[in-house]
Design a protein around this motif. Structure first.
Motif, PDB file in Angstrom:
ATOM      1  N   PRO A  87      -4.752  -6.531 -12.675  1.00 48.64           N
ATOM      2  CA  PRO A  87      -3.912  -5.337 -12.568  1.00 48.64           C
ATOM      3  C   PRO A  87      -2.558  -5.700 -11.961  1.00 48.64           C
ATOM      4  O   PRO A  87      -2.467  -6.576 -11.096  1.00 48.64           O
ATOM      5  CB  PRO A  87      -4.694  -4.428 -11.617  1.00 48.64           C
ATOM      6  N   LYS A  88      -1.525  -5.053 -12.423  1.00 52.41           N
ATOM      7  CA  LYS A  88      -0.167  -5.371 -11.963  1.00 52.41           C
ATOM      8  C   LYS A  88      -0.009  -5.209 -10.448  1.00 52.41           C
ATOM      9  O   LYS A  88       0.773  -5.913  -9.830  1.00 52.41           O
ATOM     10  CB  LYS A  88       0.843  -4.487 -12.698  1.00 52.41           C
ATOM     11  N   SER A  89      -0.767  -4.299  -9.863  1.00 47.82           N
ATOM     12  CA  SER A  89      -0.631  -4.056  -8.432  1.00 47.82           C
ATOM     13  C   SER A  89      -1.424  -5.044  -7.574  1.00 47.82           C
ATOM     14  O   SER A  89      -1.326  -5.010  -6.353  1.00 47.82           O
ATOM     15  CB  SER A  89      -1.065  -2.629  -8.104  1.00 47.82           C
ATOM     16  N   ARG A  90      -2.181  -5.934  -8.188  1.00 43.86           N
ATOM     17  CA  ARG A  90      -2.960  -6.907  -7.424  1.00 43.86           C
ATOM     18  C   ARG A  90      -2.106  -8.125  -7.092  1.00 43.86           C
ATOM     19  O   ARG A  90      -1.410  -8.675  -7.941  1.00 43.86           O
ATOM     20  CB  ARG A  90      -4.181  -7.351  -8.223  1.00 43.86           C
ATOM     21  N   ASP A  91      -2.188  -8.557  -5.845  1.00 47.69           N
ATOM     22  CA  ASP A  91      -1.442  -9.729  -5.397  1.00 47.69           C
ATOM     23  C   ASP A  91      -2.128 -10.985  -5.936  1.00 47.69           C
ATOM     24  O   ASP A  91      -3.264 -11.287  -5.576  1.00 47.69           O
ATOM     25  CB  ASP A  91      -1.393  -9.762  -3.873  1.00 47.69           C
ATOM     26  N   THR A  92      -1.445 -11.710  -6.808  1.00 48.57           N
ATOM     27  CA  THR A  92      -2.010 -12.921  -7.401  1.00 48.57           C
ATOM     28  C   THR A  92      -1.270 -14.175  -6.935  1.00 48.57           C
ATOM     29  O   THR A  92      -1.355 -15.215  -7.576  1.00 48.57           O
ATOM     30  CB  THR A  92      -1.967 -12.839  -8.946  1.00 48.57           C
ATOM     31  N   THR A  93      -0.570 -14.060  -5.801  1.00 51.97           N
ATOM     32  CA  THR A  93       0.220 -15.199  -5.323  1.00 51.97           C
ATOM     33  C   THR A  93      -0.622 -16.210  -4.552  1.00 51.97           C
ATOM     34  O   THR A  93      -0.180 -17.337  -4.353  1.00 51.97           O
ATOM     35  CB  THR A  93       1.390 -14.731  -4.445  1.00 51.97           C
ATOM     36  N   THR A  94      -1.797 -15.820  -4.100  1.00 46.95           N
ATOM     37  CA  THR A  94      -2.664 -16.753  -3.379  1.00 46.95           C
ATOM     38  C   THR A  94      -3.988 -16.873  -4.122  1.00 46.95           C
ATOM     39  O   THR A  94      -4.425 -15.948  -4.803  1.00 46.95           O
ATOM     40  CB  THR A  94      -2.938 -16.267  -1.941  1.00 46.95           C
ATOM     41  N   TRP A  95      -4.606 -18.041  -3.968  1.00 46.95           N
ATOM     42  CA  TRP A  95      -5.903 -18.280  -4.606  1.00 46.95           C
ATOM     43  C   TRP A  95      -6.888 -18.684  -3.535  1.00 46.95           C
ATOM     44  O   TRP A  95      -6.571 -19.547  -2.732  1.00 46.95           O
ATOM     45  CB  TRP A  95      -5.768 -19.397  -5.652  1.00 46.95           C
ATOM     46  N   PRO A  96      -8.053 -18.089  -3.484  1.00 47.17           N
ATOM     47  CA  PRO A  96      -8.522 -17.013  -4.357  1.00 47.17           C
ATOM     48  C   PRO A  96      -7.843 -15.693  -4.020  1.00 47.17           C
ATOM     49  O   PRO A  96      -7.311 -15.526  -2.925  1.00 47.17           O
ATOM     50  CB  PRO A  96     -10.024 -16.955  -4.071  1.00 47.17           C
ATOM     51  N   ARG A  99      -9.917  -9.804  -1.998  1.00 42.86           N
ATOM     52  CA  ARG A  99     -10.937  -8.935  -2.588  1.00 42.86           C
ATOM     53  C   ARG A  99     -10.860  -7.514  -2.046  1.00 42.86           C
ATOM     54  O   ARG A  99     -11.567  -6.638  -2.497  1.00 42.86           O
ATOM     55  CB  ARG A  99     -12.318  -9.515  -2.322  1.00 42.86           C
ATOM     56  N   ASP A 100     -10.008  -7.292  -1.066  1.00 47.30           N
ATOM     57  CA  ASP A 100      -9.920  -5.972  -0.439  1.00 47.30           C
ATOM     58  C   ASP A 100      -8.891  -5.090  -1.141  1.00 47.30           C
ATOM     59  O   ASP A 100      -8.037  -4.484  -0.522  1.00 47.30           O
ATOM     60  CB  ASP A 100      -9.599  -6.115   1.047  1.00 47.30           C
ATOM     61  N   VAL A 101      -9.005  -5.002  -2.439  1.00 49.79           N
ATOM     62  CA  VAL A 101      -8.076  -4.208  -3.237  1.00 49.79           C
ATOM     63  C   VAL A 101      -8.648  -2.815  -3.413  1.00 49.79           C
ATOM     64  O   VAL A 101      -9.798  -2.648  -3.817  1.00 49.79           O
ATOM     65  CB  VAL A 101      -7.843  -4.865  -4.623  1.00 49.79           C
ATOM     66  N   SER A 102      -7.848  -1.810  -3.117  1.00 51.95           N
ATOM     67  CA  SER A 102      -8.297  -0.436  -3.280  1.00 51.95           C
ATOM     68  C   SER A 102      -8.389  -0.077  -4.761  1.00 51.95           C
ATOM     69  O   SER A 102      -7.418  -0.258  -5.496  1.00 51.95           O
ATOM     70  CB  SER A 102      -7.332   0.520  -2.581  1.00 51.95           C
ATOM     71  N   PRO A 103      -9.539   0.413  -5.203  1.00 54.10           N
ATOM     72  CA  PRO A 103      -9.644   0.800  -6.615  1.00 54.10           C
ATOM     73  C   PRO A 103      -8.708   1.947  -6.972  1.00 54.10           C
ATOM     74  O   PRO A 103      -8.359   2.135  -8.129  1.00 54.10           O
ATOM     75  CB  PRO A 103     -11.111   1.195  -6.778  1.00 54.10           C
ATOM     76  N   ASP A 104      -8.267   2.701  -5.973  1.00 58.77           N
ATOM     77  CA  ASP A 104      -7.364   3.821  -6.229  1.00 58.77           C
ATOM     78  C   ASP A 104      -5.960   3.352  -6.581  1.00 58.77           C
ATOM     79  O   ASP A 104      -5.211   4.066  -7.233  1.00 58.77           O
ATOM     80  CB  ASP A 104      -7.298   4.744  -5.009  1.00 58.77           C
ATOM     81  N   ASN A 105      -5.595   2.162  -6.128  1.00 58.83           N
ATOM     82  CA  ASN A 105      -4.246   1.659  -6.346  1.00 58.83           C
ATOM     83  C   ASN A 105      -4.144   0.669  -7.501  1.00 58.83           C
ATOM     84  O   ASN A 105      -3.081   0.118  -7.730  1.00 58.83           O
ATOM     85  CB  ASN A 105      -3.736   0.977  -5.066  1.00 58.83           C
TER      86      ASN A 105
END
Length: 129
Positions: A87-96, A99-105
């Motif tokens: 999802p565009k709103s997920r931070d993908t700059t670090t690996w892994p 996991r604490d992404v709000s499903p609402d956002n």
């Protein structure tokens, strides 16, 4: 569907690790909840940045002949592909990824793709390395 049975048999034999079997079980739950969708375009993952080995494997879908992957370049390309389908709103700059992404956002629809060209491709391609 037969493709799910074949894929499950293959994936279960990849590893005896409980964590791997949890991944396979999660994928099976996803397919079941989606009612085993067909291979129509709305169910396909985006192909941008997908490793070429995935596309090559899709031509044969042979579980007896895994693609020969060079782990370092394959894993780098795989991460780029996987990052691109988040999802565009997920931070993908670090690996892994966190996991604490709000499903609402987040709009998880880009990953909510079932069928033989959906999320399954992420799982089967993980099995090669």
């Amino acid at each position: 569907p037969q493709w799910v049975q074949d894929a499950t048999a293959y994936l279960r034999d990849v590893s005896d690790l409980p964590s791997w079997h949890a991944v396979v079980d999660g994928w099976l739950r996803l397919e079941h909840l989606m009612r085993y969708p067909d291979n129509k375009p709305p169910n396909r993952l985006p192909t941008s940045d997908r490793p070429e080995e995935v596309g090559a494997w899709m031509s044969s879908r042979s579980y007896t002949q895994r693609p020969a992957v060079k782990v370092k370049p394959f894993s780098a390309q795989w991460k780029k592909w996987y990052s691109g389908v988040q999802p565009k709103s997920r931070d993908t700059t670090t690996w892994p990824f966190k996991r604490d992404v709000s499903p609402d956002n987040c709009d998880w629809g880009v990953l909510l793709r079932g069928g033989p060209n959906g999320f399954f491709l992420i799982i089967v391609s993980l099995s090669w390395w």
